[in-house]
Scaffold this active site. Structure first.
Site, mmCIF file in Angstrom:
data_model
loop_
_atom_site.group_PDB
_atom_site.id
_atom_site.type_symbol
_atom_site.label_atom_id
_atom_site.label_comp_id
_atom_site.label_asym_id
_atom_site.label_seq_id
_atom_site.Cartn_x
_atom_site.Cartn_y
_atom_site.Cartn_z
ATOM 1 N N ASN A 1 4.602 0.131 -7.229
ATOM 2 C CA ASN A 1 4.256 1.206 -6.309
ATOM 3 C C ASN A 1 3.948 2.478 -7.092
ATOM 4 O O ASN A 1 4.189 2.549 -8.300
ATOM 5 C CB ASN A 1 5.393 1.450 -5.304
ATOM 6 C CG ASN A 1 4.876 1.852 -3.938
ATOM 7 O OD1 ASN A 1 4.500 2.989 -3.743
ATOM 8 N ND2 ASN A 1 4.870 0.914 -2.998
ATOM 9 N N PRO B 1 0.837 -1.203 0.000
ATOM 10 C CA PRO B 1 0.000 0.000 0.000
ATOM 11 C C PRO B 1 0.861 1.238 0.000
ATOM 12 O O PRO B 1 1.845 1.339 0.749
ATOM 13 C CB PRO B 1 -0.802 -0.144 1.298
ATOM 14 C CG PRO B 1 -0.948 -1.621 1.461
ATOM 15 C CD PRO B 1 0.377 -2.191 0.993
ATOM 16 N N CYS B 2 0.505 2.194 -0.842
ATOM 17 C CA CYS B 2 1.453 3.250 -1.179
ATOM 18 C C CYS B 2 0.912 4.662 -0.986
ATOM 19 O O CYS B 2 1.508 5.615 -1.462
ATOM 20 C CB CYS B 2 1.855 3.073 -2.648
ATOM 21 S SG CYS B 2 0.427 2.895 -3.762
ATOM 22 N N GLN B 3 -0.216 4.818 -0.263
ATOM 23 C CA GLN B 3 -0.796 6.152 -0.139
ATOM 24 C C GLN B 3 0.154 7.137 0.536
ATOM 25 O O GLN B 3 0.103 8.334 0.284
ATOM 26 C CB GLN B 3 -2.111 6.080 0.656
ATOM 27 C CG GLN B 3 -3.213 5.326 -0.063
ATOM 28 C CD GLN B 3 -3.199 3.837 0.244
ATOM 29 O OE1 GLN B 3 -2.185 3.295 0.682
ATOM 30 N NE2 GLN B 3 -4.307 3.174 0.010
#
Length: 371
Positions: A120, A81-83
């Site tokens: 990503n 997860p790359c937020q």
């Protein structure tokens, strides 16, 4: 060659796994924390899934589940997860989600796959992401991996969507030469697959908000207000909030051309790819997510098509939960392209036939045409 085996971390609903399977791989184990995504994964991909928080999961547990020893895995894949790295995110550079890429590194260290693949957001190569990226590159080099780093535009590979992503692939070197080559994008002239090509054949969803009787996950947004329907009617294809009359605009949008979110309250264009399908594409108030000609937000199925999921892939959960699964997924078509390149490298490695042209991580980074 027998089907090479994959361990898939942060697998979500299964976009990466679906593409890798099409490329010829067998998924031996997957890891995911989100329960709704796990339900979707099990329905469409299989039961080879560990539903757990990766922070609390040991490498030994995953290897045991996959029935492997360190060094036996052909490919370790995943999109942490790359937020926290997103260039759209405001606020402090410290984000607890950022350390998930280091959890991925922990599994590279313990599994020692022949290849690893990490996807990503492009923010991984920004000021926020570079310290984490450098740590990964330095550590895997110590472990004996040659790395290939590049930014890709998903639309260049046939995805009907403008979606910039960083791809990092590692090859465990044995002294026999380089066997992997980054794939070349087939679309180089901007003649991208369009929204119309992707969703133009879909029947309109029922007007009453119910699911379409034969098309899974195809229903209108139930909470779309009369005010928003009126707003949509003023927006042309490819347009956004700037086309909405002032009396219908939000107070923060009025006379504010510098507002950072210019694409909100927008409409897709038939003759172009969509913008990035995000985890909130279920509402046109969040981006250019209104249908090109109908006065509604796109359906979950239409978003899934723009992400290249087949109609046979059925998502589980509420509208918001499914939108998150779709928006966070690696487009299966892009995953298949990347997987095919790794599969080809494994075949060359088995035949002891290294590639003639050497590729280097920094060269790939500098040659990228994606800003």
């Amino acid at each position: 060659m027998k089907k090479p085996k994959v361990i898939d971390l942060f697998c979500g609903a299964g976009g990466l796994a679906l593409g890798l399977e099409k490329a010829g791989f067998k998924i031996a184990a997957s890891v995911e924390f989100d329960s709704k995504a796990c339900k979707t994964y099990r329905r469409n991909i299989g039961d080879h899934l560990i539903e757990a928080d990766i922070h609390k999961l040991s490498v030994a547990e995953v290897l045991k589940f996959a029935k492997m020893e360190p060094g036996e895995c052909s490919l370790l894949a995943g999109g942490p997860p790359c937020q926290g790295f997103s260039v759209q995110r405001r606020g402090d550079d410290v984000d607890p989600r950022n350390d998930l890429v280091l959890e991925y590194l922990r599994f590279v260290e313990g599994i020692m796959p022949q290849f690893f693949l990490m996807e990503n957001v492009s923010g991984l190569m920004s000021k926020r992401g570079t310290p984490f990226l450098d740590k990964i590159l330095n550590r895997v080099a110590e472990l004996g991996y040659k790395t290939y780093l590049t930014k890709v535009e998903a639309a260049d590979f046939g995805v009907p969507q403008m979606r910039k992503r960083v791809i990092l692939i590692g090859e465990r070197m044995t002294g026999a030469g380089q066997f992997f080559e980054l794939p070349e994008a087939p679309i180089k002239d901007g003649k991208y697959r369009t929204v119309k090509q992707a969703i133009g054949d879909l029947a309109s969803p029922p007007a009453d908000g119910s699911l379409h009787p034969t098309i899974p996950n195809h229903a209108r947004e139930a909470k779309l207000s009369a005010m928003n329907v009126e707003r949509i009617q003023h927006v042309p294809q490819g347009g956004g909030r700037e086309h909405i009359p002032e009396h219908l605009q939000l107070p923060c949008h009025r006379n504010n051309p510098g507002h950072r979110h210019m694409d909100v309250y927008g409409r897709l264009a038939w003759d172009k790819p969509s913008g990035t399908i995000t985890a909130r594409f279920d509402s046109f108030t969040r981006g250019k997510f209104a249908h090109p000609i109908e006065h509604r937000s796109i359906t979950l199925r239409e978003g899934a098509r723009l992400q290249t999921f087949p109609d046979t892939f059925i998502f589980e959960g509420s509208r918001e939960e499914v939108a998150k699964q779709i928006g966070n997924a690696v487009p299966p078509l892009l995953a298949e392209v990347l997987g095919t390149s790794v599969f080809a490298a494994l075949c060359r490695k088995e035949k002891k036939s290294p590639v003639a042209r050497q590729q280097d991580v920094r060269m790939c980074e500098l040659e990228s045409s994606v800003s």
